[in-house]
Motif scaffolding. Structure first.
Motif, short mmCIF file in Angstrom:
data_model
loop_
_atom_site.label_atom_id
_atom_site.label_comp_id
_atom_site.label_asym_id
_atom_site.label_seq_id
_atom_site.Cartn_x
_atom_site.Cartn_y
_atom_site.Cartn_z
N MET A 159 0.87 -1.30 -0.13
CA MET A 159 0.11 0.02 0.11
C MET A 159 0.81 1.36 0.12
O MET A 159 1.55 1.74 1.08
CB MET A 159 -0.93 -0.05 1.02
CG MET A 159 -1.97 1.18 1.04
SD MET A 159 -2.81 1.04 2.58
CE MET A 159 -1.84 2.23 3.35
N HIS A 161 1.31 5.14 0.06
CA HIS A 161 0.69 6.32 0.68
C HIS A 161 1.64 7.54 0.89
O HIS A 161 2.80 7.54 0.55
CB HIS A 161 0.22 6.00 2.47
CG HIS A 161 1.37 5.69 3.11
ND1 HIS A 161 2.00 6.94 3.97
CD2 HIS A 161 2.36 4.48 3.47
CE1 HIS A 161 3.20 6.38 4.66
NE2 HIS A 161 3.18 5.02 4.35
N ASN A 165 -2.80 11.36 -1.23
CA ASN A 165 -3.48 10.08 -1.18
C ASN A 165 -4.90 9.85 -0.15
O ASN A 165 -4.82 10.26 0.91
CB ASN A 165 -2.31 8.99 -0.77
CG ASN A 165 -2.88 7.71 -0.67
OD1 ASN A 165 -3.32 6.78 0.34
ND2 ASN A 165 -3.40 7.10 -1.70
N LYS A 166 -5.71 9.36 -0.86
CA LYS A 166 -6.94 9.49 -0.25
C LYS A 166 -7.42 8.09 -0.25
O LYS A 166 -8.67 7.76 -0.37
CB LYS A 166 -7.95 10.33 -1.17
CG LYS A 166 -7.73 11.79 -0.96
CD LYS A 166 -7.81 12.32 0.44
CE LYS A 166 -7.48 13.71 0.68
NZ LYS A 166 -7.16 14.34 1.83
N LEU A 169 -6.02 4.39 4.06
CA LEU A 169 -5.42 4.81 5.15
C LEU A 169 -6.29 5.96 5.56
O LEU A 169 -6.52 6.40 6.76
CB LEU A 169 -4.08 5.23 4.64
CG LEU A 169 -3.23 5.79 5.80
CD1 LEU A 169 -3.01 4.64 7.11
CD2 LEU A 169 -1.70 6.03 5.42
N ASN A 170 -6.76 6.69 4.51
CA ASN A 170 -7.69 7.86 5.23
C ASN A 170 -8.96 7.52 5.52
O ASN A 170 -9.46 8.27 6.65
CB ASN A 170 -7.98 8.79 3.76
CG ASN A 170 -8.66 10.04 4.02
OD1 ASN A 170 -8.03 10.86 5.02
ND2 ASN A 170 -9.45 10.41 3.13
N PHE A 193 3.95 -1.18 4.43
CA PHE A 193 3.20 0.10 3.72
C PHE A 193 4.58 0.60 2.91
O PHE A 193 5.87 0.14 2.90
CB PHE A 193 3.10 1.19 4.70
CG PHE A 193 1.88 0.77 5.79
CD1 PHE A 193 0.56 1.05 5.16
CD2 PHE A 193 2.24 0.20 6.97
CE1 PHE A 193 -0.46 0.65 6.14
CE2 PHE A 193 0.97 -0.03 7.81
CZ PHE A 193 -0.03 0.20 7.41
N SER A 195 5.97 4.27 1.71
CA SER A 195 6.04 5.82 1.75
C SER A 195 6.45 6.46 0.44
O SER A 195 7.11 5.77 -0.38
CB SER A 195 7.03 6.40 2.66
OG SER A 195 6.56 5.75 4.10
N LEU A 301 4.44 7.67 7.58
CA LEU A 301 2.90 7.43 7.88
C LEU A 301 2.64 8.87 8.66
O LEU A 301 1.70 9.41 8.56
CB LEU A 301 2.82 6.31 8.81
CG LEU A 301 2.43 5.15 7.81
CD1 LEU A 301 2.63 3.83 8.93
CD2 LEU A 301 1.21 5.01 7.21
N THR A 304 2.10 11.39 6.17
CA THR A 304 0.83 11.24 5.51
C THR A 304 -0.43 11.74 6.26
O THR A 304 -1.07 12.66 5.76
CB THR A 304 0.69 10.07 5.21
OG1 THR A 304 1.66 9.56 4.08
CG2 THR A 304 -0.59 9.60 4.32
#
Length: 312
Positions: A159, A161, A165-166, A169-170, A193, A195, A301, A304
């Motif tokens: 994933m 992010h 990014n939407k 995670l959002n 994840f 980045s 993260l 983000t």
């Protein structure tokens, strides 16, 4: 370097333009024709068919149909886009003077869940569902049409992010920032994840270094638990951590009730929330001759989540 990027208006494409635009000559292929800063011109897929795209040195193929967690898209759409467009751009690459081709596949092309402790590139692919199946078909097309004396990279990121990014995670962030308790704290699952900063670092390395062709997993160096992710969200918002460690048996029982009554919390969803999905990035680090990526998973993260807060 002259670089052609498909899906250039997307999340990853936009970030690549920011990172590579000052020192390279960028061109795009997209269904959106809007101009972008530091991009010479954006072509349509029809322009590709007509032979209107100028020669480039490298191709980064991002365009694709993303995984639809709501399952509203027909399977044919995935194969038309993820497999079909890959075939078109790869055929163009083979006939062109370009020397490097970077294809964004997905870890879901290899496995929907990780058998064992760690997902490596040695796994025999067993995708589940049209998203992963269409991606593996694209990989197979590339592998069955080798580009002699050229370099071809199939990337399988987990994933991705970053700011802008939407994705999923959002969605988690929206729940936790409201102070809603996380009820699955008893499940200490760990996930990998990617980045966006680490991803750009890897892409830059593939473009500038003499890296052997192959399939490479892409992910941060550290895997994080969902509980750790929630702590990061709470830290950004200054919220009190509200992680409930309800008995596992109770939560799985409630999930079975959800199966019977078609509720949002069901067995499939809870398994996805609490499963381990740890991806090895050792092969790509060895290929780039590095010991670690520049951004720690927790740091990426944090950036983000902070971007989500700024956008509110």
């Amino acid at each position: 370097m002259k670089i052609l990027i498909t899906g250039i208006h997307g999340f990853v494409g936009s970030n690549l333009v920011q990172a590579l635009g000052d020192n390279n000559e960028l061109f795009g292929v997209d269904i959106i024709s809007d101009a972008m800063k530091n991009v010479q011109r954006i072509f349509s897929w029809e322009d590709l068919k007509r032979g209107l795209i100028p020669p480039v040195e490298a191709v980064i193929h991002l365009a694709g149909k993303a995984h639809d967690v709501k399952k509203t898209s027909s399977p044919g759409v995935y194969f038309k886009v993820n497999t079909g467009l890959t075939q078109k751009i790869y055929d163009w690459f083979l006939a062109s003077p370009a020397r490097k081709f970077i294809f964004f596949s997905s870890v879901k092309a290899a496995a929907d869940f990780v058998p064992g402790d760690l997902l490596t590139e040695d796994i025999v692919p067993h995708p589940v569902g049209p998203y992963g199946e269409s991606k593996i078909k694209a990989e197979e097309y590339i592998l069955n049409h080798p580009a002699y004396e050229k370099q071809v990279y199939i990337l399988r990121p987990c994933m991705i992010h970053g700011p802008g990014n939407k994705g999923n995670l959002n969605l988690l962030h929206q729940v936790i920032k409201k102070g809603i308790p996380w009820p699955l704290g008893a499940f200490e699952n760990r996930r990998s994840f990617t980045s966006i900063g680490n991803l750009i670092f890897i892409i830059d390395g593939l473009l500038t270094k003499n890296v052997v062709s192959g399939i490479y997993n892409v992910g941060d160096d550290e895997a994080l638990s969902t509980n750790e992710l929630i702590r990061i969200i709470c830290k950004v918002y200054g919220n009190k951590r509200r992680i409930w460690r309800l008995p596992r048996g109770l939560m799985m029982g409630l999930a079975k009730v959800g199966d019977w009554f078609h509720l949002p919390l069901n067995t499939e969803r809870i398994n996805k929330l609490v499963e381990n999905y740890i991806v090895s990035n050792q092969k790509i680090k060895n290929a780039l001759n590095i010991d670690h990526l520049p951004i720690r998973a927790s740091e990426g993260l944090m950036r983000t989540i902070e971007s989500f807060r700024k956008d509110e």
